[in-house]
Design a protein around this motif. Sequence first.
Motif, PDB file in Angstrom:
ATOM      1  N   GLN A 131       0.797  -1.106  -0.086  1.00  0.00           N
ATOM      2  CA  GLN A 131       0.078   0.012   0.106  1.00  0.00           C
ATOM      3  C   GLN A 131       0.854   1.476   0.045  1.00  0.00           C
ATOM      4  O   GLN A 131       0.092   2.567   0.234  1.00  0.00           O
ATOM      5  N   GLY A 132       2.352   1.292  -0.270  1.00  0.00           N
ATOM      6  CA  GLY A 132       3.097   2.417  -0.450  1.00  0.00           C
ATOM      7  C   GLY A 132       4.254   1.935  -1.154  1.00  0.00           C
ATOM      8  O   GLY A 132       4.408   0.638  -1.151  1.00  0.00           O
ATOM      9  N   VAL A 133       4.880   2.820  -1.763  1.00  0.00           N
ATOM     10  CA  VAL A 133       6.291   2.603  -2.588  1.00  0.00           C
ATOM     11  C   VAL A 133       7.215   3.339  -1.652  1.00  0.00           C
ATOM     12  O   VAL A 133       7.137   4.519  -1.675  1.00  0.00           O
ATOM     13  N   VAL A 134       8.435   2.505  -1.600  1.00  0.00           N
ATOM     14  CA  VAL A 134       9.520   3.357  -1.003  1.00  0.00           C
ATOM     15  C   VAL A 134      10.247   4.302  -2.065  1.00  0.00           C
ATOM     16  O   VAL A 134      10.071   4.224  -3.214  1.00  0.00           O
ATOM     17  N   VAL A 135      10.344   5.583  -1.532  1.00  0.00           N
ATOM     18  CA  VAL A 135      10.857   6.639  -2.213  1.00  0.00           C
ATOM     19  C   VAL A 135      12.233   7.004  -1.819  1.00  0.00           C
ATOM     20  O   VAL A 135      12.967   7.397  -2.698  1.00  0.00           O
ATOM     21  N   THR A 136      12.612   6.946  -0.515  1.00  0.00           N
ATOM     22  CA  THR A 136      14.021   7.271  -0.164  1.00  0.00           C
ATOM     23  C   THR A 136      14.363   6.307   0.938  1.00  0.00           C
ATOM     24  O   THR A 136      13.472   5.746   1.529  1.00  0.00           O
ATOM     25  N   TYR A 137      15.631   5.928   1.064  1.00  0.00           N
ATOM     26  CA  TYR A 137      15.966   4.916   2.061  1.00  0.00           C
ATOM     27  C   TYR A 137      17.414   5.207   2.556  1.00  0.00           C
ATOM     28  O   TYR A 137      18.141   5.931   2.007  1.00  0.00           O
ATOM     29  N   TYR A 138      17.540   5.008   3.944  1.00  0.00           N
ATOM     30  CA  TYR A 138      18.838   4.703   4.313  1.00  0.00           C
ATOM     31  C   TYR A 138      19.110   3.965   5.505  1.00  0.00           C
ATOM     32  O   TYR A 138      18.126   3.398   6.110  1.00  0.00           O
ATOM     33  N   PRO A 139      20.398   3.349   5.488  1.00  0.00           N
ATOM     34  CA  PRO A 139      20.554   2.287   6.394  1.00  0.00           C
ATOM     35  C   PRO A 139      20.411   2.735   7.911  1.00  0.00           C
ATOM     36  O   PRO A 139      20.363   2.051   9.155  1.00  0.00           O
ATOM     37  N   SER A 140      20.660   4.201   8.523  1.00  0.00           N
ATOM     38  CA  SER A 140      19.982   4.771   9.585  1.00  0.00           C
ATOM     39  C   SER A 140      21.334   4.498  10.609  1.00  0.00           C
ATOM     40  O   SER A 140      22.180   5.297  10.550  1.00  0.00           O
ATOM     41  N   GLY A 194      30.567  14.463   4.999  1.00  0.00           N
ATOM     42  CA  GLY A 194      30.300  13.009   4.707  1.00  0.00           C
ATOM     43  C   GLY A 194      31.392  12.182   5.623  1.00  0.00           C
ATOM     44  O   GLY A 194      32.489  12.656   5.864  1.00  0.00           O
ATOM     45  N   ARG A 195      31.376  11.014   5.581  1.00  0.00           N
ATOM     46  CA  ARG A 195      32.414  10.069   6.082  1.00  0.00           C
ATOM     47  C   ARG A 195      32.844   9.119   5.353  1.00  0.00           C
ATOM     48  O   ARG A 195      31.974   8.174   5.022  1.00  0.00           O
ATOM     49  N   PRO A 196      34.166   8.858   5.007  1.00  0.00           N
ATOM     50  CA  PRO A 196      34.628   7.488   4.138  1.00  0.00           C
ATOM     51  C   PRO A 196      34.380   6.208   4.936  1.00  0.00           C
ATOM     52  O   PRO A 196      34.062   5.399   4.251  1.00  0.00           O
ATOM     53  N   GLU A 197      34.299   6.404   5.895  1.00  0.00           N
ATOM     54  CA  GLU A 197      33.772   5.055   7.044  1.00  0.00           C
ATOM     55  C   GLU A 197      32.525   4.376   6.800  1.00  0.00           C
ATOM     56  O   GLU A 197      32.397   3.317   7.006  1.00  0.00           O
ATOM     57  N   TYR A 198      31.679   5.240   6.591  1.00  0.00           N
ATOM     58  CA  TYR A 198      30.421   4.961   6.076  1.00  0.00           C
ATOM     59  C   TYR A 198      30.264   3.746   4.847  1.00  0.00           C
ATOM     60  O   TYR A 198      29.568   2.667   5.184  1.00  0.00           O
ATOM     61  N   GLU A 199      30.877   3.977   3.845  1.00  0.00           N
ATOM     62  CA  GLU A 199      30.945   3.261   2.823  1.00  0.00           C
ATOM     63  C   GLU A 199      31.306   1.940   3.215  1.00  0.00           C
ATOM     64  O   GLU A 199      30.517   0.660   2.973  1.00  0.00           O
ATOM     65  N   LYS A 200      32.381   1.623   4.026  1.00  0.00           N
ATOM     66  CA  LYS A 200      32.700   0.261   4.435  1.00  0.00           C
ATOM     67  C   LYS A 200      31.733  -0.091   5.302  1.00  0.00           C
ATOM     68  O   LYS A 200      31.369  -1.718   5.178  1.00  0.00           O
ATOM     69  N   LEU A 201      31.053   0.488   6.328  1.00  0.00           N
ATOM     70  CA  LEU A 201      30.100   0.107   7.439  1.00  0.00           C
ATOM     71  C   LEU A 201      28.938  -0.319   6.477  1.00  0.00           C
ATOM     72  O   LEU A 201      28.377  -1.420   7.027  1.00  0.00           O
ATOM     73  N   ILE A 202      28.573   0.310   5.623  1.00  0.00           N
ATOM     74  CA  ILE A 202      27.190   0.002   4.817  1.00  0.00           C
ATOM     75  C   ILE A 202      27.611  -1.345   4.159  1.00  0.00           C
ATOM     76  O   ILE A 202      26.525  -2.084   4.123  1.00  0.00           O
ATOM     77  N   ALA A 203      28.668  -1.338   3.588  1.00  0.00           N
ATOM     78  CA  ALA A 203      28.867  -2.756   2.785  1.00  0.00           C
ATOM     79  C   ALA A 203      28.937  -3.967   3.704  1.00  0.00           C
ATOM     80  O   ALA A 203      28.738  -4.978   3.252  1.00  0.00           O
TER      81      ALA A 203
END
Length: 396
Positions: free
Chosen positions: A147-156, A357-366
Amino acid sequence: MAQDSINRRHFIGGVAGLGLAAQAPGAFAQSLKLPTSPVAISIVDVAGNLALTQKAIENYRKAKPNVVSRITFTKAPAPELPGKLKAQQAANRVDIDMVLTGTDALSAGVEQNLWVPLLPQQAGNLPKLQDIFLEGAWKMQGLASGQGVVVTYYPSGPLLEYMPDKVKKVPTTAEELLAWTKENKDRLIYARPANSGPGRTWIMGLPYILGDKDPKDPEKGWDKTWAYLKALGENIEYYPAGTGAVMKELGDGSRDMTVTTTGWDINPRVLGVVPKEAKVAALKGFHWVADAHYMCIPKGVSDEKLAVLVDLMNFLLTKEQQAYTYDEGYFYPGPAVKGVTLDMAPAESQKAIKGFGRPEYEKLIAEAPLETPLDPAKMVVAFRIWDEQIGGAKKK
């Protein structure tokens, strides 16, 4: 005009597929036809989502003047919206065409039968979401009951945010954090979870960090979490009503550490509320607890407007428009769709993210595991227990 004709053909012939899509295996597309003259659209935001999507929505109006004459934007508190919609639907006078919402009003609307069912009914009129969405966005799509469609997302989050000049030995485990708060009484702060994204992400993430029995059941599976939050609370002066107040105290030096999310780390530093030099850390056993915003259509919207709104959804899920959702890091990264890179975003977004931003986020998200939040009924239980057992006497 020629471009609009192409876009219109693409929607009715390609994306919508009309009769062809309706006959395709597994597709339940309803026949949609764009209006012959432009319509006015009303959009209500109960999640702060317009900061991420308003430019893209306005781009749709500019691209499709033959379909949309005007788009009006309104912001409202999420708890008030379901009652308002229910009253409008009862009176057969719905004047809200689309709602941008988090899981809160989405779920309340599902429970009260307020939303147009989009999937699978409109599957043939929308992109194949599983193919285009990031893994986390697709997981969050699963919470929408079609009943809804995601439009934005973040790992939080939940992450720790601290001032490096004050916190010399950064906690790496939950036990070390508790010990730090005992040695530095009243220097950690977080907001009441019912009113705070980082607050609720913190309590939902702790069961994974602590190895609790059932991270999805706050009533029967969070014994370690509730005991830990009580112990931590002995060293916390009070709990503010919202995250803004927390960031102000971190920024002015009243506190040295808080819990945060990627967006609440980056955006207050972009805005100058928190000093740029603030740092973040993840505790041992960390799992992301994701978050998303959704596009929902209230029941009672006319068929011709439904066609326009579904066309708008398609437009907002293109890579070009998703790039706007980087914003100034408020919901970092922001895009729900695969392959949307920062270099596609507007110059001001690139500048903000590159600067703060933080370069470490890319690694943490992955690398870190990704979880969905509690379902709404369980979240209400978690908020009630926290209010009764943890923060009730110390709310401010």
